[in-house]
Design a protein around this motif. Structure first.
Motif, PDB file in Angstrom:
ATOM      1  N   ARG A 165      -3.943   4.166   4.781  1.00 28.72           N
ATOM      2  CA  ARG A 165      -3.207   3.446   3.728  1.00 28.72           C
ATOM      3  C   ARG A 165      -2.642   2.124   4.240  1.00 28.72           C
ATOM      4  NH1 ARG A 165       1.174   5.354   2.175  1.00 28.72           N
ATOM      5  NH2 ARG A 165       1.548   7.082   3.626  1.00 28.72           N
ATOM      6  N   HIS A 166      -2.369   2.040   5.526  1.00 27.26           N
ATOM      7  CA  HIS A 166      -1.777   0.812   6.084  1.00 27.26           C
ATOM      8  C   HIS A 166      -2.825  -0.214   6.517  1.00 27.26           C
ATOM      9  CE1 HIS A 166       2.144   2.586   5.940  1.00 27.26           C
ATOM     10  NE2 HIS A 166       1.835   3.548   6.814  1.00 27.26           N
TER      11      HIS A 166
ATOM     12  N   ARG B   8       8.339   8.044  14.374  1.00 20.20           N
ATOM     13  CA  ARG B   8       7.901   6.887  13.587  1.00 20.20           C
ATOM     14  C   ARG B   8       6.449   6.530  13.913  1.00 20.20           C
ATOM     15  NH1 ARG B   8      11.707   1.850  13.757  1.00 20.20           N
ATOM     16  NH2 ARG B   8      10.222   1.281  12.091  1.00 20.20           N
ATOM     17  N   THR B   9       6.108   6.569  15.178  1.00 22.90           N
ATOM     18  CA  THR B   9       4.726   6.267  15.581  1.00 22.90           C
ATOM     19  C   THR B   9       3.759   7.293  14.999  1.00 22.90           C
ATOM     20  OG1 THR B   9       5.552   5.282  17.648  1.00 22.90           O
ATOM     21  CG2 THR B   9       3.222   5.872  17.551  1.00 22.90           C
ATOM     22  N   VAL B  10       4.165   8.568  15.037  1.00 22.78           N
ATOM     23  CA  VAL B  10       3.296   9.626  14.500  1.00 22.78           C
ATOM     24  C   VAL B  10       3.129   9.443  12.990  1.00 22.78           C
ATOM     25  CG1 VAL B  10       3.119  12.114  14.109  1.00 22.78           C
ATOM     26  CG2 VAL B  10       3.854  11.252  16.345  1.00 22.78           C
ATOM     27  N   ASP B  11       4.203   9.087  12.265  1.00 19.13           N
ATOM     28  CA  ASP B  11       4.091   8.880  10.815  1.00 19.13           C
ATOM     29  C   ASP B  11       3.153   7.720  10.482  1.00 19.13           C
ATOM     30  OD1 ASP B  11       5.821  10.961  10.411  1.00 19.13           O
ATOM     31  OD2 ASP B  11       7.619   9.682  10.183  1.00 19.13           O
ATOM     32  N   PHE B  12       3.275   6.615  11.230  1.00 16.96           N
ATOM     33  CA  PHE B  12       2.398   5.477  10.973  1.00 16.96           C
ATOM     34  C   PHE B  12       0.945   5.834  11.271  1.00 16.96           C
ATOM     35  CE2 PHE B  12       0.138   1.697  12.472  1.00 16.96           C
ATOM     36  CZ  PHE B  12       0.285   0.852  11.377  1.00 16.96           C
ATOM     37  N   LEU B  13       0.695   6.536  12.347  1.00 16.28           N
ATOM     38  CA  LEU B  13      -0.677   6.925  12.705  1.00 16.28           C
ATOM     39  C   LEU B  13      -1.269   7.850  11.649  1.00 16.28           C
ATOM     40  CD1 LEU B  13      -3.029   7.041  14.721  1.00 16.28           C
ATOM     41  CD2 LEU B  13      -1.836   8.918  15.880  1.00 16.28           C
ATOM     42  N   THR B  14      -0.455   8.783  11.150  1.00 17.89           N
ATOM     43  CA  THR B  14      -0.962   9.720  10.145  1.00 17.89           C
ATOM     44  C   THR B  14      -1.368   8.981   8.862  1.00 17.89           C
ATOM     45  OG1 THR B  14       0.510  11.424  11.056  1.00 17.89           O
ATOM     46  CG2 THR B  14      -0.397  11.808   8.864  1.00 17.89           C
ATOM     47  N   ALA B  15      -0.624   7.908   8.488  1.00 21.27           N
ATOM     48  CA  ALA B  15      -0.899   7.156   7.251  1.00 21.27           C
ATOM     49  C   ALA B  15      -1.732   5.910   7.521  1.00 21.27           C
ATOM     50  CB  ALA B  15       0.420   6.766   6.582  1.00 21.27           C
TER      51      ALA B  15
ATOM     52  N   ASP C 216      -5.587  -3.948  -1.733  1.00 22.50           N
ATOM     53  CA  ASP C 216      -4.670  -5.032  -1.409  1.00 22.50           C
ATOM     54  C   ASP C 216      -4.114  -5.658  -2.695  1.00 22.50           C
ATOM     55  OD1 ASP C 216      -3.342  -6.821   0.363  1.00 22.50           O
ATOM     56  OD2 ASP C 216      -4.826  -8.338  -0.174  1.00 22.50           O
ATOM     57  N   ASN C 217      -5.007  -5.860  -3.697  1.00 19.93           N
ATOM     58  CA  ASN C 217      -4.553  -6.417  -4.968  1.00 19.93           C
ATOM     59  C   ASN C 217      -3.595  -5.504  -5.691  1.00 19.93           C
ATOM     60  OD1 ASN C 217      -6.100  -8.725  -4.624  1.00 19.93           O
ATOM     61  ND2 ASN C 217      -7.910  -7.803  -5.611  1.00 19.93           N
ATOM     62  N   LYS C 218      -3.849  -4.189  -5.622  1.00 23.23           N
ATOM     63  CA  LYS C 218      -2.969  -3.215  -6.240  1.00 23.23           C
ATOM     64  C   LYS C 218      -1.611  -3.252  -5.595  1.00 23.23           C
ATOM     65  CE  LYS C 218      -2.645   1.692  -7.344  1.00 23.23           C
ATOM     66  NZ  LYS C 218      -3.275   3.020  -7.225  1.00 23.23           N
ATOM     67  N   GLU C 219      -1.619  -3.387  -4.269  1.00 29.12           N
ATOM     68  CA  GLU C 219      -0.332  -3.446  -3.544  1.00 29.12           C
ATOM     69  C   GLU C 219       0.434  -4.708  -3.942  1.00 29.12           C
ATOM     70  OE1 GLU C 219       1.261  -3.435   1.091  1.00 29.12           O
ATOM     71  OE2 GLU C 219      -0.837  -3.082   0.640  1.00 29.12           O
ATOM     72  N   LYS C 220      -0.281  -5.812  -4.126  1.00 28.48           N
ATOM     73  CA  LYS C 220       0.400  -7.045  -4.522  1.00 28.48           C
ATOM     74  C   LYS C 220       0.977  -6.919  -5.931  1.00 28.48           C
ATOM     75  CE  LYS C 220      -2.394 -10.242  -1.762  1.00 28.48           C
ATOM     76  NZ  LYS C 220      -3.371 -11.359  -1.770  1.00 28.48           N
ATOM     77  N   ASN C 221       0.235  -6.295  -6.832  1.00 24.76           N
ATOM     78  CA  ASN C 221       0.719  -6.161  -8.225  1.00 24.76           C
ATOM     79  C   ASN C 221       1.938  -5.250  -8.292  1.00 24.76           C
ATOM     80  OD1 ASN C 221      -1.323  -7.810  -9.212  1.00 24.76           O
ATOM     81  ND2 ASN C 221      -2.749  -6.081  -9.506  1.00 24.76           N
TER      82      ASN C 221
END
Length: 326
Positions: free
Chosen positions: A215-216, A205-212, A317-322
């Protein structure tokens, strides 16, 4: 007595005495010659004097006795000299065996033993050794196993590359071969940003979050900026706690503090250290606040207002909210 008879008698006596005195010294012979000349020859030449036979015998006898005594003395002296000479010769020819008490014989040199011949060891036979088969190192893809202290391998190297790329680990002057404390501290920061369990171990899980992470990042920044913090104290140097961790994440996402400088004491505590205090001082100076280095309410408000979201992040951020709206 006629002169012929006297000459004959003188000749006979001279011959007898000469035969008796043969081998004597030249002194005796010269004495006899002198006798003949003085007593016999001269008496013949003096015609006025006549010598009787008896007077001539007495004169010859006296001279003979004198000559004999001289011969005997000379012989004794010669014998003694010869004896002394022989004794001296024998004495000098026989080596003396008497040594003085002060004489020290020269020391004999110590015997030198001949060098021992060099020994040549016989050639050793090669000892057969069993072939040791080293198993090939097993290779893992990043995320296939949980990485922790002491681990090494290609997946550890891939993890280090990702941490350096996204700013969680300071680029190293030399290559890190194993999973160490620096990597553990960086993984804790990643887990804090991702809201994951802070263990310091790099699981899948840590490796997946670090790779992305790209985007985060905007979403996390929005959460951290819009959160209402219930801080009840001003944060000063060397303090630890949950509020220190929240402020460190906010300062890092706003860009006044490098992510790799966040220092975690353990899984739950982050320290407000000297580097963080210097970042707050720069913020206060830029915002026109008193430069104290203390993270109080005014410093936190300035941190949020002075560093708004970049345009690209605002659009994401706006795209994520929409997308989140029904």
């Amino acid at each position: 007595m006629s002169s012929r008879l006297r000459k004959l008698l003188s000749s006979i006596l001279a011959s007898s005495i000469t035969s008796l005195l043969q081998g004597n010294s030249p002194e005796t012979a010269s004495g006899w010659e002198e006798l003949r000349e003085t007593d016999l020859i001269d008496s013949g030449r003096q015609g006025k004097r006549s010598m009787s036979l008896l007077e001539m015998k007495q004169a010859v006898s006296q001279n003979f006795s004198s000559l004999a005594r001289g011969h005997s003395s000379h012989s004794s002296h010669s014998s003694h000299s010869s004896h002394s000479s022989h004794s001296s010769h024998r004495s000098s020819s026989v080596p003396s065996t008497h040594y003085s008490s002060n004489y020290t014989p020269p020391a004999r040199p110590a015997p030198v033993s001949p060098p021992a011949p060099e020994r040549s060891d016989p050639p050793r036979r090669p000892v057969p050794t069993a072939e040791i088969t080293v198993p090939p190192e097993q290779k893992y893809l990043l995320g296939e196993r949980v990485l922790k202290d002491g681990e090494s391998g290609s997946d550890v190297q891939d993890l280090i590359v990702l941490l350096e790329m996204h700013g969680f680990l300071e680029p190293q002057a030399s290559r890190i071969e194993v999973y160490n404390g620096k990597i553990r501290n960086a993984i804790r920061t990643v887990q804090c940003f991702g809201g994951l369990e802070v263990t310091g171990h790099a699981d899948s899980r840590t490796v997946d979050f670090l790779t992305a992470w790209p985007r985060h990042r905007s979403r996390i920044r929005r959460i951290l900026v819009t959160r209402e913090y219930s801080w009840t104290r001003s944060i000063k140097k060397d303090m630890t706690g949950a509020d220190v961790r929240d402020f460190a994440l906010l300062a890092a996402i706003q860009g006044i503090f490098e992510k790799h400088r966040i220092s975690h004491l353990n899984a739950t505590e982050t320290i407000y250290d000297k580097d963080m205090e210097l970042a707050v001082r720069r913020l206060q100076q830029k915002a026109g606040l008193p430069v104290t280095g203390v993270a109080d309410a005014a410093a936190i408000k300035a941190l949020i207002d002075l560093y708004p979201l970049p345009e690209g992040e605002e659009e994401a951020d706006n795209k994520e909210k929409n997308e989140a709206k029904p």
